[in-house]
Design a protein around this motif. Structure first.
Motif, PDB file in Angstrom:
ATOM      1  N   GLU A  20      75.350  18.099 -72.011  1.00  0.00           N
ATOM      2  CA  GLU A  20      75.748  17.287 -71.210  1.00  0.00           C
ATOM      3  C   GLU A  20      74.866  16.595 -70.359  1.00  0.00           C
ATOM      4  O   GLU A  20      75.214  15.196 -70.151  1.00  0.00           O
ATOM      5  N   LYS A  21      73.680  17.111 -69.877  1.00  0.00           N
ATOM      6  CA  LYS A  21      72.504  16.388 -69.115  1.00  0.00           C
ATOM      7  C   LYS A  21      72.094  15.270 -70.113  1.00  0.00           C
ATOM      8  O   LYS A  21      71.599  14.421 -69.575  1.00  0.00           O
ATOM      9  N   LEU A  22      72.033  15.634 -71.343  1.00  0.00           N
ATOM     10  CA  LEU A  22      71.304  14.730 -72.335  1.00  0.00           C
ATOM     11  C   LEU A  22      72.315  13.523 -72.659  1.00  0.00           C
ATOM     12  O   LEU A  22      71.906  12.319 -72.976  1.00  0.00           O
ATOM     13  N   ASN A  61      73.388  18.980 -85.151  1.00  0.00           N
ATOM     14  CA  ASN A  61      73.201  20.288 -85.727  1.00  0.00           C
ATOM     15  C   ASN A  61      73.824  21.495 -84.908  1.00  0.00           C
ATOM     16  O   ASN A  61      73.934  22.580 -85.110  1.00  0.00           O
ATOM     17  N   GLU A  62      73.644  21.178 -83.828  1.00  0.00           N
ATOM     18  CA  GLU A  62      74.074  22.116 -82.686  1.00  0.00           C
ATOM     19  C   GLU A  62      75.304  22.082 -82.518  1.00  0.00           C
ATOM     20  O   GLU A  62      76.219  22.971 -81.771  1.00  0.00           O
ATOM     21  N   GLY A  63      76.350  21.067 -83.185  1.00  0.00           N
ATOM     22  CA  GLY A  63      77.616  21.026 -83.085  1.00  0.00           C
ATOM     23  C   GLY A  63      78.274  20.068 -82.484  1.00  0.00           C
ATOM     24  O   GLY A  63      79.656  19.733 -82.160  1.00  0.00           O
ATOM     25  N   LEU A  64      77.400  19.100 -81.866  1.00  0.00           N
ATOM     26  CA  LEU A  64      78.017  17.639 -81.123  1.00  0.00           C
ATOM     27  C   LEU A  64      78.382  16.854 -82.392  1.00  0.00           C
ATOM     28  O   LEU A  64      77.849  16.385 -83.351  1.00  0.00           O
ATOM     29  N   GLU A  65      79.472  16.176 -81.829  1.00  0.00           N
ATOM     30  CA  GLU A  65      80.125  15.209 -82.796  1.00  0.00           C
ATOM     31  C   GLU A  65      80.699  13.899 -81.801  1.00  0.00           C
ATOM     32  O   GLU A  65      81.154  14.341 -80.828  1.00  0.00           O
ATOM     33  N   GLU A  66      80.689  12.634 -82.005  1.00  0.00           N
ATOM     34  CA  GLU A  66      81.186  11.644 -81.415  1.00  0.00           C
ATOM     35  C   GLU A  66      82.836  11.654 -81.628  1.00  0.00           C
ATOM     36  O   GLU A  66      83.324  11.745 -82.803  1.00  0.00           O
ATOM     37  N   ILE A  67      83.435  11.131 -80.347  1.00  0.00           N
ATOM     38  CA  ILE A  67      84.955  10.924 -80.618  1.00  0.00           C
ATOM     39  C   ILE A  67      85.096   9.460 -80.989  1.00  0.00           C
ATOM     40  O   ILE A  67      84.669   8.579 -80.473  1.00  0.00           O
ATOM     41  N   HIS A  74      95.459  11.263 -75.262  1.00  0.00           N
ATOM     42  CA  HIS A  74      94.772  11.895 -73.829  1.00  0.00           C
ATOM     43  C   HIS A  74      94.054  12.986 -73.969  1.00  0.00           C
ATOM     44  O   HIS A  74      93.287  13.315 -73.146  1.00  0.00           O
ATOM     45  N   ASN A  75      94.050  13.729 -75.082  1.00  0.00           N
ATOM     46  CA  ASN A  75      93.243  15.043 -75.232  1.00  0.00           C
ATOM     47  C   ASN A  75      91.759  14.560 -75.615  1.00  0.00           C
ATOM     48  O   ASN A  75      90.880  15.151 -75.322  1.00  0.00           O
ATOM     49  N   PHE A  76      91.625  13.187 -76.086  1.00  0.00           N
ATOM     50  CA  PHE A  76      90.298  12.694 -76.448  1.00  0.00           C
ATOM     51  C   PHE A  76      89.715  11.598 -75.452  1.00  0.00           C
ATOM     52  O   PHE A  76      88.510  11.310 -75.672  1.00  0.00           O
ATOM     53  N   HIS A  77      90.408  10.676 -75.154  1.00  0.00           N
ATOM     54  CA  HIS A  77      90.143   9.586 -74.421  1.00  0.00           C
ATOM     55  C   HIS A  77      90.812   9.638 -72.932  1.00  0.00           C
ATOM     56  O   HIS A  77      91.765  10.337 -72.631  1.00  0.00           O
ATOM     57  N   GLN A  78      90.036   8.984 -72.134  1.00  0.00           N
ATOM     58  CA  GLN A  78      90.410   8.750 -70.649  1.00  0.00           C
ATOM     59  C   GLN A  78      90.590   7.227 -70.773  1.00  0.00           C
ATOM     60  O   GLN A  78      89.679   6.440 -70.791  1.00  0.00           O
ATOM     61  N   ARG A 111      85.375  21.302 -79.168  1.00  0.00           N
ATOM     62  CA  ARG A 111      85.773  21.245 -77.930  1.00  0.00           C
ATOM     63  C   ARG A 111      85.519  19.938 -77.182  1.00  0.00           C
ATOM     64  O   ARG A 111      83.980  19.684 -77.277  1.00  0.00           O
ATOM     65  N   VAL A 112      86.294  19.330 -76.410  1.00  0.00           N
ATOM     66  CA  VAL A 112      85.959  18.132 -75.706  1.00  0.00           C
ATOM     67  C   VAL A 112      84.853  18.219 -74.627  1.00  0.00           C
ATOM     68  O   VAL A 112      85.099  19.185 -73.830  1.00  0.00           O
ATOM     69  N   LEU A 113      83.761  17.651 -74.867  1.00  0.00           N
ATOM     70  CA  LEU A 113      82.604  17.934 -73.912  1.00  0.00           C
ATOM     71  C   LEU A 113      82.907  16.947 -72.885  1.00  0.00           C
ATOM     72  O   LEU A 113      82.539  16.946 -71.669  1.00  0.00           O
TER      73      LEU A 113
END
Length: 180
Positions: A83-85, A122-128, A137-141, A169-171
Protein backbone atom coordinates in the motif's frame (compact mmCIF):
# COMPACT_ATOMS: atom_id res chain seq x y z
CA UNK A 1 -14.53 -102.12 66.76
CA UNK A 2 -13.96 -98.80 68.32
CA UNK A 3 -11.37 -98.14 65.71
CA UNK A 4 -13.83 -99.02 62.96
CA UNK A 5 -16.38 -96.60 64.41
CA UNK A 6 -13.75 -93.88 64.49
CA UNK A 7 -12.88 -94.60 60.86
CA UNK A 8 -16.58 -94.47 59.91
CA UNK A 9 -16.99 -91.19 61.80
CA UNK A 10 -13.94 -89.74 60.06
CA UNK A 11 -15.37 -90.84 56.71
CA UNK A 12 -18.72 -89.26 57.59
CA UNK A 13 -16.98 -86.00 58.53
CA UNK A 14 -15.01 -86.05 55.26
CA UNK A 15 -18.22 -86.74 53.32
CA UNK A 16 -19.89 -83.76 55.04
CA UNK A 17 -16.91 -81.52 54.20
CA UNK A 18 -17.03 -82.65 50.59
CA UNK A 19 -20.79 -81.97 50.46
CA UNK A 20 -20.20 -78.51 52.00
CA UNK A 21 -17.55 -77.80 49.34
CA UNK A 22 -19.90 -79.00 46.63
CA UNK A 23 -22.56 -76.68 47.93
CA UNK A 24 -20.07 -73.86 47.93
CA UNK A 25 -18.92 -74.68 44.42
CA UNK A 26 -22.44 -75.01 43.17
CA UNK A 27 -23.42 -71.75 44.79
CA UNK A 28 -24.19 -68.91 42.42
CA UNK A 29 -21.93 -65.88 42.63
CA UNK A 30 -24.10 -62.84 43.07
CA UNK A 31 -22.87 -59.62 41.52
CA UNK A 32 -23.09 -56.63 43.81
CA UNK A 33 -24.20 -54.34 40.94
CA UNK A 34 -27.76 -54.47 39.80
CA UNK A 35 -28.82 -54.16 36.17
CA UNK A 36 -29.75 -50.50 36.73
CA UNK A 37 -26.27 -49.73 38.02
CA UNK A 38 -24.72 -51.49 35.02
CA UNK A 39 -26.93 -49.44 32.66
CA UNK A 40 -25.94 -46.26 34.50
CA UNK A 41 -22.26 -47.16 34.12
CA UNK A 42 -22.65 -47.89 30.40
CA UNK A 43 -24.55 -44.62 29.93
CA UNK A 44 -21.75 -42.77 31.69
CA UNK A 45 -19.14 -44.47 29.49
CA UNK A 46 -21.16 -43.52 26.38
CA UNK A 47 -21.41 -39.92 27.59
CA UNK A 48 -17.65 -39.78 28.09
CA UNK A 49 -17.06 -41.25 24.64
CA UNK A 50 -19.41 -38.73 23.02
CA UNK A 51 -17.79 -35.91 24.95
CA UNK A 52 -14.36 -37.08 23.84
CA UNK A 53 -15.46 -37.29 20.20
CA UNK A 54 -16.93 -33.76 20.34
CA UNK A 55 -13.77 -32.45 21.95
CA UNK A 56 -11.62 -34.15 19.33
CA UNK A 57 -13.77 -32.70 16.51
CA UNK A 58 -13.59 -29.22 18.06
CA UNK A 59 -9.82 -29.48 18.34
CA UNK A 60 -9.51 -30.66 14.74
CA UNK A 61 -11.65 -27.72 13.58
CA UNK A 62 -9.54 -25.35 15.69
CA UNK A 63 -6.35 -26.63 14.07
CA UNK A 64 -7.84 -26.15 10.59
CA UNK A 65 -8.95 -22.60 11.43
CA UNK A 66 -5.52 -21.72 12.79
CA UNK A 67 -3.81 -23.11 9.68
CA UNK A 68 -6.15 -21.04 7.49
CA UNK A 69 -5.44 -17.94 9.61
CA UNK A 70 -1.69 -18.49 9.25
CA UNK A 71 -2.04 -18.90 5.49
CA UNK A 72 -4.09 -15.67 5.29
CA UNK A 73 -1.56 -13.86 7.44
CA UNK A 74 1.25 -14.94 5.13
CA UNK A 75 -0.77 -13.88 2.06
CA UNK A 76 -1.59 -10.42 3.37
CA UNK A 77 1.32 -9.62 5.69
CA UNK A 78 3.02 -7.58 3.00
CA UNK A 79 -0.12 -5.55 2.23
CA UNK A 80 0.96 -2.57 4.36
CA UNK A 81 4.26 -2.29 2.48
CA UNK A 82 2.58 -2.69 -0.90
CA UNK A 83 0.00 0.00 0.00
CA UNK A 84 2.89 2.38 0.71
CA UNK A 85 4.44 1.56 -2.68
CA UNK A 86 1.26 2.24 -4.69
CA UNK A 87 1.69 6.06 -4.64
CA UNK A 88 5.24 5.56 -5.97
CA UNK A 89 3.84 3.56 -8.89
CA UNK A 90 1.19 6.26 -9.44
CA UNK A 91 3.88 8.95 -9.56
CA UNK A 92 5.96 6.91 -12.02
CA UNK A 93 2.85 6.51 -14.21
CA UNK A 94 2.17 10.27 -14.13
CA UNK A 95 5.77 11.07 -14.98
CA UNK A 96 5.80 8.58 -17.82
CA UNK A 97 2.52 9.96 -19.22
CA UNK A 98 4.17 13.38 -19.69
CA UNK A 99 7.60 12.12 -20.83
CA UNK A 100 9.06 11.58 -24.30
CA UNK A 101 9.46 7.84 -24.82
CA UNK A 102 12.51 8.29 -27.04
CA UNK A 103 14.62 9.58 -24.17
CA UNK A 104 17.08 7.04 -22.67
CA UNK A 105 16.29 8.23 -19.14
CA UNK A 106 12.57 7.64 -19.69
CA UNK A 107 13.29 4.14 -21.03
CA UNK A 108 15.18 3.42 -17.81
CA UNK A 109 12.24 4.62 -15.72
CA UNK A 110 9.88 2.43 -17.80
CA UNK A 111 12.11 -0.59 -17.22
CA UNK A 112 12.30 0.18 -13.47
CA UNK A 113 8.51 0.44 -13.25
CA UNK A 114 8.08 -2.86 -15.12
CA UNK A 115 10.55 -4.59 -12.79
CA UNK A 116 8.82 -3.18 -9.70
CA UNK A 117 5.42 -4.33 -11.00
CA UNK A 118 6.81 -7.80 -11.78
CA UNK A 119 8.05 -8.16 -8.19
CA UNK A 120 4.71 -6.97 -6.78
CA UNK A 121 2.74 -9.24 -9.13
CA UNK A 122 4.80 -12.20 -7.90
CA UNK A 123 3.61 -11.29 -4.40
CA UNK A 124 -0.03 -11.41 -5.59
CA UNK A 125 -0.70 -7.81 -6.67
CA UNK A 126 -2.92 -7.32 -9.70
CA UNK A 127 -4.37 -4.24 -11.34
CA UNK A 128 -8.15 -3.79 -11.38
CA UNK A 129 -9.52 -3.34 -14.88
CA UNK A 130 -11.43 -0.08 -15.21
CA UNK A 131 -11.42 1.88 -18.50
CA UNK A 132 -14.45 0.88 -20.58
CA UNK A 133 -15.58 -1.74 -18.05
CA UNK A 134 -18.93 -1.83 -16.33
CA UNK A 135 -18.90 -0.05 -12.97
CA UNK A 136 -18.69 -2.45 -10.00
CA UNK A 137 -18.88 -0.88 -6.56
CA UNK A 138 -16.78 -3.77 -5.19
CA UNK A 139 -13.75 -2.71 -7.27
CA UNK A 140 -14.40 0.89 -8.29
CA UNK A 141 -15.04 4.13 -6.45
CA UNK A 142 -17.13 6.59 -8.49
CA UNK A 143 -15.76 10.10 -8.05
CA UNK A 144 -17.76 11.70 -10.88
CA UNK A 145 -20.70 10.81 -13.07
CA UNK A 146 -21.23 12.25 -16.52
CA UNK A 147 -23.69 11.76 -19.33
CA UNK A 148 -22.00 10.33 -22.38
CA UNK A 149 -23.18 9.33 -25.85
CA UNK A 150 -20.00 7.37 -26.64
CA UNK A 151 -19.97 5.17 -23.51
CA UNK A 152 -22.79 2.91 -22.34
CA UNK A 153 -24.67 3.78 -19.17
CA UNK A 154 -23.05 2.59 -15.93
CA UNK A 155 -19.68 2.06 -17.64
CA UNK A 156 -16.39 3.74 -16.76
CA UNK A 157 -15.41 6.74 -18.86
CA UNK A 158 -12.09 7.60 -17.26
CA UNK A 159 -9.80 6.27 -14.52
CA UNK A 160 -8.29 8.87 -12.20
CA UNK A 161 -6.35 6.44 -10.03
CA UNK A 162 -5.71 2.75 -10.73
CA UNK A 163 -7.07 0.18 -8.32
CA UNK A 164 -5.26 -2.93 -7.13
CA UNK A 165 -6.08 -6.31 -5.61
CA UNK A 166 -3.73 -8.35 -3.46
CA UNK A 167 -4.34 -12.10 -3.67
CA UNK A 168 -7.93 -11.50 -4.76
CA UNK A 169 -8.73 -8.97 -2.01
CA UNK A 170 -9.21 -5.30 -2.94
CA UNK A 171 -6.25 -3.31 -1.67
CA UNK A 172 -7.34 -0.02 -3.20
CA UNK A 173 -10.42 0.56 -5.38
CA UNK A 174 -10.00 2.37 -8.69
CA UNK A 175 -11.17 5.99 -8.64
CA UNK A 176 -13.25 6.50 -11.77
CA UNK A 177 -15.70 8.66 -13.72
CA UNK A 178 -18.91 6.77 -14.61
CA UNK A 179 -21.42 7.43 -17.38
CA UNK A 180 -25.07 8.08 -16.53
Amino acid sequence: MAEENKKDENLDIEDEQIEDEEEYIEAEIVDDESEDEKNDDSKEVNEYQESYQRLLADFTNYKKREEANKADFKKFAQSALIEKLLPVIDNLDRALAKADENDAFVEGVIMTRKELMKVLENEGLEEIESDGCEFDHNFHQAVLTEESDSVEENHIIETFQKGYKLNGRVLRPAMVKVSK
